[in-house]
Design a protein around this motif. Structure first.
Motif, PDB file in Angstrom:
ATOM      1  N   ALA A 163     -73.844  30.152  45.484  1.00 41.84           N
ATOM      2  CA  ALA A 163     -72.504  29.821  45.002  1.00 41.84           C
ATOM      3  C   ALA A 163     -71.941  31.017  44.218  1.00 41.84           C
ATOM      4  CB  ALA A 163     -72.556  28.593  44.105  1.00 41.84           C
ATOM      5  N   ALA A 164     -70.619  31.115  44.164  1.00 47.91           N
ATOM      6  CA  ALA A 164     -69.997  32.266  43.499  1.00 47.91           C
ATOM      7  C   ALA A 164     -69.696  31.988  42.035  1.00 47.91           C
ATOM      8  CB  ALA A 164     -68.706  32.650  44.223  1.00 47.91           C
ATOM      9  N   GLY A 165     -69.554  30.719  41.666  1.00 45.71           N
ATOM     10  CA  GLY A 165     -69.149  30.426  40.290  1.00 45.71           C
ATOM     11  C   GLY A 165     -67.693  30.810  40.076  1.00 45.71           C
ATOM     12  N   VAL A 166     -67.247  30.638  38.840  1.00 45.68           N
ATOM     13  CA  VAL A 166     -65.848  30.968  38.537  1.00 45.68           C
ATOM     14  C   VAL A 166     -65.805  31.829  37.276  1.00 45.68           C
ATOM     15  CG1 VAL A 166     -63.596  30.056  37.892  1.00 45.68           C
ATOM     16  CG2 VAL A 166     -64.986  28.854  39.596  1.00 45.68           C
ATOM     17  N   ASN A 167     -65.130  32.956  37.368  1.00 45.90           N
ATOM     18  CA  ASN A 167     -64.823  33.796  36.215  1.00 45.90           C
ATOM     19  C   ASN A 167     -63.304  33.772  36.092  1.00 45.90           C
ATOM     20  OD1 ASN A 167     -64.619  35.704  34.237  1.00 45.90           O
ATOM     21  ND2 ASN A 167     -65.117  37.448  35.571  1.00 45.90           N
ATOM     22  N   PRO A 168     -62.774  32.878  35.264  1.00 45.49           N
ATOM     23  CA  PRO A 168     -61.340  32.586  35.337  1.00 45.49           C
ATOM     24  C   PRO A 168     -60.453  33.715  34.825  1.00 45.49           C
ATOM     25  CG  PRO A 168     -62.353  31.423  33.517  1.00 45.49           C
ATOM     26  CD  PRO A 168     -63.473  32.110  34.238  1.00 45.49           C
ATOM     27  N   SER A 169     -59.238  33.714  35.333  1.00 45.40           N
ATOM     28  CA  SER A 169     -58.198  34.651  34.894  1.00 45.40           C
ATOM     29  C   SER A 169     -56.866  33.974  35.189  1.00 45.40           C
ATOM     30  CB  SER A 169     -58.303  35.976  35.660  1.00 45.40           C
ATOM     31  OG  SER A 169     -58.016  35.752  37.024  1.00 45.40           O
ATOM     32  N   HIS A 171     -65.015  28.308  33.311  1.00 43.96           N
ATOM     33  CA  HIS A 171     -66.174  29.151  33.626  1.00 43.96           C
ATOM     34  C   HIS A 171     -67.298  28.356  34.268  1.00 43.96           C
ATOM     35  CE1 HIS A 171     -65.980  33.294  32.445  1.00 43.96           C
ATOM     36  NE2 HIS A 171     -65.345  33.017  31.317  1.00 43.96           N
ATOM     37  N   THR A 172     -67.785  28.855  35.373  1.00 42.95           N
ATOM     38  CA  THR A 172     -69.050  28.334  35.876  1.00 42.95           C
ATOM     39  C   THR A 172     -69.878  29.510  36.378  1.00 42.95           C
ATOM     40  OG1 THR A 172     -68.160  27.942  38.078  1.00 42.95           O
ATOM     41  CG2 THR A 172     -68.185  26.056  36.584  1.00 42.95           C
ATOM     42  N   THR A 173     -71.179  29.405  36.180  1.00 39.12           N
ATOM     43  CA  THR A 173     -72.097  30.459  36.626  1.00 39.12           C
ATOM     44  C   THR A 173     -73.334  29.798  37.201  1.00 39.12           C
ATOM     45  OG1 THR A 173     -73.080  30.508  34.452  1.00 39.12           O
ATOM     46  CG2 THR A 173     -71.413  32.164  34.909  1.00 39.12           C
ATOM     47  N   THR A 174     -73.952  30.467  38.122  1.00 38.51           N
ATOM     48  CA  THR A 174     -75.234  29.981  38.627  1.00 38.51           C
ATOM     49  C   THR A 174     -76.329  30.497  37.711  1.00 38.51           C
ATOM     50  OG1 THR A 174     -75.630  31.896  40.014  1.00 38.51           O
ATOM     51  CG2 THR A 174     -74.353  30.106  40.997  1.00 38.51           C
ATOM     52  N   PRO A 175     -77.460  29.811  37.652  1.00 41.56           N
ATOM     53  CA  PRO A 175     -78.590  30.330  36.874  1.00 41.56           C
ATOM     54  C   PRO A 175     -78.949  31.757  37.292  1.00 41.56           C
ATOM     55  CG  PRO A 175     -78.998  28.062  37.481  1.00 41.56           C
ATOM     56  CD  PRO A 175     -77.727  28.462  38.165  1.00 41.56           C
ATOM     57  N   LEU A 176     -78.801  32.027  38.591  1.00 44.90           N
ATOM     58  CA  LEU A 176     -79.099  33.377  39.063  1.00 44.90           C
ATOM     59  C   LEU A 176     -78.141  34.404  38.453  1.00 44.90           C
ATOM     60  CD1 LEU A 176     -80.588  35.287  41.019  1.00 44.90           C
ATOM     61  CD2 LEU A 176     -78.887  34.683  42.754  1.00 44.90           C
ATOM     62  N   GLN A 177     -76.865  34.051  38.394  1.00 47.10           N
ATOM     63  CA  GLN A 177     -75.896  34.972  37.788  1.00 47.10           C
ATOM     64  C   GLN A 177     -76.197  35.190  36.309  1.00 47.10           C
ATOM     65  OE1 GLN A 177     -72.373  32.787  38.843  1.00 47.10           O
ATOM     66  NE2 GLN A 177     -71.742  34.316  40.367  1.00 47.10           N
ATOM     67  N   GLY A 191     -54.885  27.829  24.772  1.00 47.64           N
ATOM     68  CA  GLY A 191     -56.062  27.063  24.380  1.00 47.64           C
ATOM     69  C   GLY A 191     -57.216  27.287  25.329  1.00 47.64           C
ATOM     70  N   GLU A 192     -56.879  27.513  26.597  1.00 47.94           N
ATOM     71  CA  GLU A 192     -57.921  27.711  27.592  1.00 47.94           C
ATOM     72  C   GLU A 192     -58.673  29.017  27.365  1.00 47.94           C
ATOM     73  OE1 GLU A 192     -55.717  25.186  31.135  1.00 47.94           O
ATOM     74  OE2 GLU A 192     -55.380  27.349  30.948  1.00 47.94           O
ATOM     75  N   THR A 193     -57.979  29.985  26.754  1.00 48.66           N
ATOM     76  CA  THR A 193     -58.649  31.240  26.428  1.00 48.66           C
ATOM     77  C   THR A 193     -59.756  31.005  25.401  1.00 48.66           C
ATOM     78  OG1 THR A 193     -56.544  32.358  26.781  1.00 48.66           O
ATOM     79  CG2 THR A 193     -58.266  33.615  25.675  1.00 48.66           C
ATOM     80  N   LEU A 194     -59.428  30.149  24.413  1.00 46.44           N
ATOM     81  CA  LEU A 194     -60.432  29.858  23.379  1.00 46.44           C
ATOM     82  C   LEU A 194     -61.668  29.220  23.995  1.00 46.44           C
ATOM     83  CD1 LEU A 194     -58.327  28.418  20.419  1.00 46.44           C
ATOM     84  CD2 LEU A 194     -58.697  30.793  21.107  1.00 46.44           C
ATOM     85  N   ILE A 195     -61.423  28.196  24.827  1.00 48.76           N
ATOM     86  CA  ILE A 195     -62.529  27.479  25.463  1.00 48.76           C
ATOM     87  C   ILE A 195     -63.360  28.446  26.310  1.00 48.76           C
ATOM     88  CG2 ILE A 195     -63.077  25.611  27.065  1.00 48.76           C
ATOM     89  CD1 ILE A 195     -61.984  24.607  24.485  1.00 48.76           C
ATOM     90  N   ALA A 196     -62.643  29.314  27.044  1.00 51.12           N
ATOM     91  CA  ALA A 196     -63.339  30.281  27.887  1.00 51.12           C
ATOM     92  C   ALA A 196     -64.220  31.189  27.047  1.00 51.12           C
ATOM     93  CB  ALA A 196     -62.329  31.102  28.690  1.00 51.12           C
ATOM     94  N   GLY A 197     -63.774  31.474  25.803  1.00 44.47           N
ATOM     95  CA  GLY A 197     -64.531  32.372  24.933  1.00 44.47           C
ATOM     96  C   GLY A 197     -65.900  31.838  24.577  1.00 44.47           C
ATOM     97  N   ILE A 198     -66.084  30.509  24.644  1.00 42.80           N
ATOM     98  CA  ILE A 198     -67.414  29.971  24.375  1.00 42.80           C
ATOM     99  C   ILE A 198     -68.053  29.430  25.666  1.00 42.80           C
ATOM    100  CG2 ILE A 198     -66.903  29.466  21.953  1.00 42.80           C
ATOM    101  CD1 ILE A 198     -66.733  26.445  22.879  1.00 42.80           C
ATOM    102  N   GLY A 199     -67.564  29.936  26.791  1.00 47.75           N
ATOM    103  CA  GLY A 199     -68.229  29.631  28.068  1.00 47.75           C
ATOM    104  C   GLY A 199     -67.983  28.229  28.580  1.00 47.75           C
ATOM    105  N   GLN A 200     -66.918  27.599  28.119  1.00 48.02           N
ATOM    106  CA  GLN A 200     -66.599  26.264  28.626  1.00 48.02           C
ATOM    107  C   GLN A 200     -65.318  26.350  29.427  1.00 48.02           C
ATOM    108  OE1 GLN A 200     -68.850  24.125  28.096  1.00 48.02           O
ATOM    109  NE2 GLN A 200     -69.810  24.551  26.113  1.00 48.02           N
TER     110      GLN A 200
END
Lengths: 623, 365
Positions: free
Chosen positions: A421-427, A454-460, A442-451
């Motif tokens: 899976a690619a996950g999401v690195n939002p912009s 944002h999604t990542t695979t364990p591999l990433q 507000g979404e920038t703040l949430i993104a700052g703590i990885g919520q």
């Protein structure tokens, strides 16, 4: 003179007979000429043509399946081999009434409806004189029963062949994968010649990704057959080229330790050598035994696996993308340093919450009492959310995106496994494209703590940890260390290092790594309990990815939340500190907290690595 | 005038015919050995039948032709009755109708192969030659009754061959050319209704001949494989016991109707021509006997027996090399099979009888 001749004109009768015999002889000569002309045409003029036809009649090309390549682990354990087994196969061309023939053969060999259904399916794709497998893994008794009565079953034959076997089985299934019988979907992309004798193909994992390497080249036997198609002798033989042996980067001991550490929880562990990109362990739990898949898993067993709420078939290590939570914070800190927005000593006041101008919403820190003044080291060690809300606000989402992109977030690692899976690195651009919505501050703040998005695979995550550990070297993760072909040629996998943030001050790396060290081995670190007594130094970062929104001012004890709604627990780590050899990411689904669930798993994996596998503990001091 | 007759004549055996038949039998057994997959038991069984046949031939040759002339109506009537019975109560199916006599089984059709030319020759010889139209029509009935009965079995090939055997007698008797032309015209006109009356498989055989590739696994298979066997033999053949078409069982009916293909495959064009030449020699000797016969009965009968042999060979070889439709006609003296060999030998016994029971007085006429 005999009287019966007296009234007849014998001379005339003889004359008539003579002339008739003459005419008949002329006619015969003409007919003979026709026969001889045809004979001469067939035997002399067209002799070569019919010689070819006669040869085509008796000589058949029989493909011989190559032996599939073996798979070994880094520590030399055989992970996939080939064992002899018996199968029943059919030459449809030689059977007049297939239904009757199948009914007859089922009196000596058990045939399930699914065997027959699969056989009929495969049959459509093959030429009528090709052999089509009907039953695999015959028991000794079935072989004996069939052999005694074999004359009753023209067109059927029992052949011994090699069948794939996975001695280690379940703990490695998500890395090694398994082979299964070729089905219709597989046939589309295959070279029909090279696979003409092959019945199995890699379905997932390394078995699928390295199918071409493992398969080998088909062999061809020229055999003489009689009119029933029975082989009488081999005239000429081009032996098959066996598949190459593959050596994995995975260490079965580390893999087993990680599997044990996860226990019966759902989760994943990925361990990477940051210096090489070699994947040392790749675990997804629950796991399952690949062996029943090889020759057709029963519908009941497959149904259990498919329908289990724990989703054992799902490879969480690279197919699942989770919000990275606070494991993103070390990268955020690096971004602050990189863009000159923060120095390690710069402080942010944490009152326990953060608010934007013109927004009544309070963005809470996990510590509702507040951390007070936070510098970078403490903000990472204690995982202060407010510090990173402010940092995120200062960075802005697009700079965050560009920075995290360098660590490979939001893009596939291109590991040598299928289905990643690619996950999401939002912009902003991403949100516009994916959701057709503008970006809200507000979404920038949430993104700052990885919520949030944002999604990542364990591999990433493991890859990102490895980049931090190596202070800016991205080595593409890979599972295969070496491919050894049958002719003795060995090709090691070579990965070219890619520099990330080459212009970043080495001190910046040091300060973030120091902070991550403080996470586990500092007095205030969130994961300090899981590191107690570790005779080596390591760095880490806990994370929690929220599944369940808790409303503001709501007090909910973790225990009260239904198990499946609890947060996922994450942890990234690497060790030793100065010259890291292992970087890893752990996720425990619904593990509630990174420090409580995921960090102890990482500790057990590191213990295995340093204490039992005998790797150097150059920076070990506490022991 | 009273010089002693040669020893062969006193034994009532014609050495040339005997030699030719022995050679044919010898070749037949050698090819059979290969065609049967080197099965000695089959060869011995066939060899025994041939010896039986030779014995029958020699015994028959001891009787004067007049004996057969007297016997012919009885033989014919018994044969026709048996055929009628058989068509309702026979054992076996289709083209292989047998009459089970308890101690042996035999095909009444085999009797008719001898009986029809015998009775025709007697009937023709009894009147003036060339025959008058009423006598011709009677003869035609004599021929057609058994021929149609056999074709009904159904064994179109044998029925047609018996018809030919009778027709040859009429031809030798001096059947006028205008009648021949008339029969030919009627025959051609009859082709269309005949086509509609044929069994499906019989029609299929003829269609297959025109285009064997149209049905390569069905009816065409025989012809295709046979022609491959013949063609791949080449000039000199693959060698005895080396024919892949027959030995790997691609060739159907390889020891019976298609045995000529085995010979062609293993002995090539040379072998095929040699065998055909041998047949020609035997036929030539038979025709010589016919021409030397002292009366019309002997002349017509001997000529019919000799020419019928040619028809057999022509039909079988034509079938094997794909020139004629597949009809169940064996290759005389070579194909495996008991009754056919004995019947043929019996015919040649009559030939020898005609040649060796000569009245001296005739020499001066």
């Amino acid at each position: 003179m005999p009287q019966f001749l007296s009234f007849r004109d014998r001379q005339s009768e003889v004359r008539i007979a003579r002339s008739r015999v003459f005419v008949a002889t002329a006619l015969m000569i003409l007919m003979l000429f026709a026969l001889l002309a045809r004979l001469a045409y067939l035997q002399i003029v067209r002799h070569d043509h019919y010689t070819t036809l006669s040869r085509d009649n008796r000589v058949k090309i029989v493909p011989v399946a190559p032996t599939r390549g073996l798979i070994f682990s880094r520590d030399g354990i055989l992970l996939a081999d080939n064992r002899p087994s018996f199968r029943l196969q059919v030459v449809p061309e030689r059977i007049e009434d297939m239904r009757e023939a199948l009914a007859k053969v089922s009196t000596v060999v058990d045939l399930t409806p699914s065997d027959i259904e699969r056989f009929q399916r495969l049959r459509k794709r093959k030429r009528s004189f090709d052999t089509v497998p009907l039953r695999f893994n015959l028991t000794e008794e079935e072989v004996a029963r069939f052999s005694v009565d074999r004359h009753r079953f023209p067109g059927f034959e029992v052949t011994a062949s090699l069948t794939r076997h996975y001695p280690v089985g379940a703990p490695l299934v998500h890395a090694v994968g398994y082979v299964g019988r070729i089905d219709e979907d597989d046939l589309d992309g295959l070279d029909p010649d090279n696979y003409s004798a092959t019945t199995h193909i890699g379905k997932i994992g390394v078995e699928q990704y390295y199918e071409a390497t493992l398969h080998g080249r088909v062999g061809l036997d020229q055999v003489e057959v009689n009119s029933q198609g029975r082989t009488l002798r081999v005239l000429d033989s081009k032996p098959p080229g066996p598949g190459a042996t593959i050596r994995l980067t995975i260490d079965t001991r580390l893999q087993a330790a990680a599997t044990r550490a996860l226990g019966d929880r759902r989760g994943a562990v990925v361990a990477i050598d940051p210096n090489t990109g070699e994947v040392l362990a790749l675990v997804s739990t629950p796991t399952f035994d690949p062996n029943p898949f090889v020759n057709g898993i029963s519908a009941a067993l497959f149904g259990d696996l498919r329908d289990s709420p724990d989703r054992p078939l799902f490879n969480r290590a690279l197919q699942a993308a989770y919000p990275p939570g606070s494991t993103l914070k070390p990268l955020m800190a690096l971004a602050g340093l990189h863009y000159g927005l923060r120095s390690p000593a710069d402080g942010t006041w944490c009152p326990g919450w953060f608010a934007l101008d013109n927004d009544p919403h309070r963005y809470r820190c996990w510590n509702k009492w507040g951390h007070g003044r936070m510098v970078m080291r403490e903000a990472i060690a204690q995982s202060c959310d407010v510090y990173f809300y402010q940092l995120a606000l200062d960075l802005g989402i697009d700079r965050m995106h560009d920075f995290l992109d360098m660590f490979g977030l939001g893009r596939r690692t291109r590991i040598d496994l299928p289905g990643e899976a690619a996950g999401v690195n939002p912009s902003r651009a991403w949100k516009r494209k994916a959701r057709n919505l503008p970006w809200y501050p507000g979404e920038t703040l949430i993104a700052g703590i990885g919520q949030g998005f944002h999604t990542t695979t364990p591999l990433q995550l493991a890859q990102a940890a490895a980049v931090i550990a190596s202070r800016g070297t991205l080595m593409q993760p890979h599972l295969v260390s070496r491919i050894e072909t049958a002719d003795g040629k060995a090709t090691p996998t070579v990965v070219r290092p890619r520099r990330v943030l080459a212009d970043l001050d080495p001190k910046a790396w040091d300060s973030v790594i120091d902070a991550m060290h403080a996470v586990v081995q500092g007095p205030t670190g969130t994961a300090r309990r899981s590191a107690e007594g570790a005779p080596y130094e390591y760095a880490g970062k806990t994370g929690t990815s929220q599944l369940f929104g808790i409303r503001q001012n709501e007090e909910i004890e973790t225990e009260d939340i239904e198990e499946r709604l609890r947060d996922h627990a994450l942890f990234i780590a690497f060790a030793p500190l100065d010259r890291p050899e292992i970087a890893l990411a752990v996720i425990v689904e619904n593990g509630a907290s990174g420090s409580g669930s995921a960090a102890p798993v990482a500790r057990k994996v590191l213990d295995e690595y340093f204490l039992r596998m005998g790797h150097s503990r150059r920076t070990a001091q506490n022991g | 005038m009273d010089e002693p007759r040669p020893v062969w004549q006193r034994m009532h055996v014609d050495p040339w015919l005997l030699l030719g038949l022995l050679a044919l039998c010898g070749i037949g057994l050698a090819v059979l050995y290969s065609a049967s997959g080197e099965d000695l038991a089959t060869v011995i069984r066939q060899g025994t039948r041939m010896l039986m046949g030779l014995a029958v031939m020699v015994i028959i040759a001891q009787f004067p032709p007049a004996f057969f002339s007297r016997l012919s109506p009885l033989l014919y009537i018994v044969g026709v009755i048996l055929l009628i019975i058989l068509n309702y109560h026979g054992t076996g199916r289709g083209a292989h109708r047998w009459l089970d006599l308890g101690f042996m089984r035999f095909q009444p059709a085999e009797i008719m192969k001898i009986a029809v030319p015998l009775v025709c020759a007697r009937f023709m010889a009894a009147g003036p030659l060339p025959p008058t139209l009423p006598r011709l029509l009677l003869a035609a009935i004599l021929i057609l009754v058994p021929a149609v009965l056999i074709a009904e079995q159904p064994d179109l090939g044998t029925g047609a061959l018996i018809g030919v055997a009778g027709a040859v007698v009429l031809f030798l008797a001096g059947l006028r050319w205008r009648y021949i032309a008339g029969i030919a015209a009627v025959g051609l006109a009859a082709l269309i209704p005949l086509w509609t009356l044929m069994h499906d498989y019989q029609r299929q055989r003829i269609l297959t001949l025109l285009d064997p590739e149209a049905d390569p696994l069905g009816t065409g298979y025989h012809i295709i494989q046979s022609v491959i066997a013949v063609g791949s033999g080449g000039l000199f053949g693959k060698g005895w016991l080396q024919g892949t078409q027959s030995r790997l069982e691609f060739l159907p009916e390889r020891h019976t109707d298609f045995i000529f293909a085995v010979l062609c495959e293993e002995f090539g064009f040379i072998g095929a021509v040699t065998l055909i030449a041998l047949y020609c020699a035997v036929i030539w000797r038979g025709l010589a006997i016919a021409l030397a016969a002292q009366d019309s009965f002997g002349r017509l009968l001997a000529g019919s027996i000799a020419l019928t042999l040619f028809v057999y060979v022509f039909v079988n070889v034509g079938m094997v090399i794909g020139q004629l439709p597949v009809v169940g006609v064996p290759l005389p003296f070579v194909s495996y099979g008991g009754t056919a060999a004995v019947t043929l030998m019996a015919g040649f016994g009559i030939l020898m009888s005609i040649h060796t029971h000569r009245r001296r007085v005739s020499l001066f006429l």
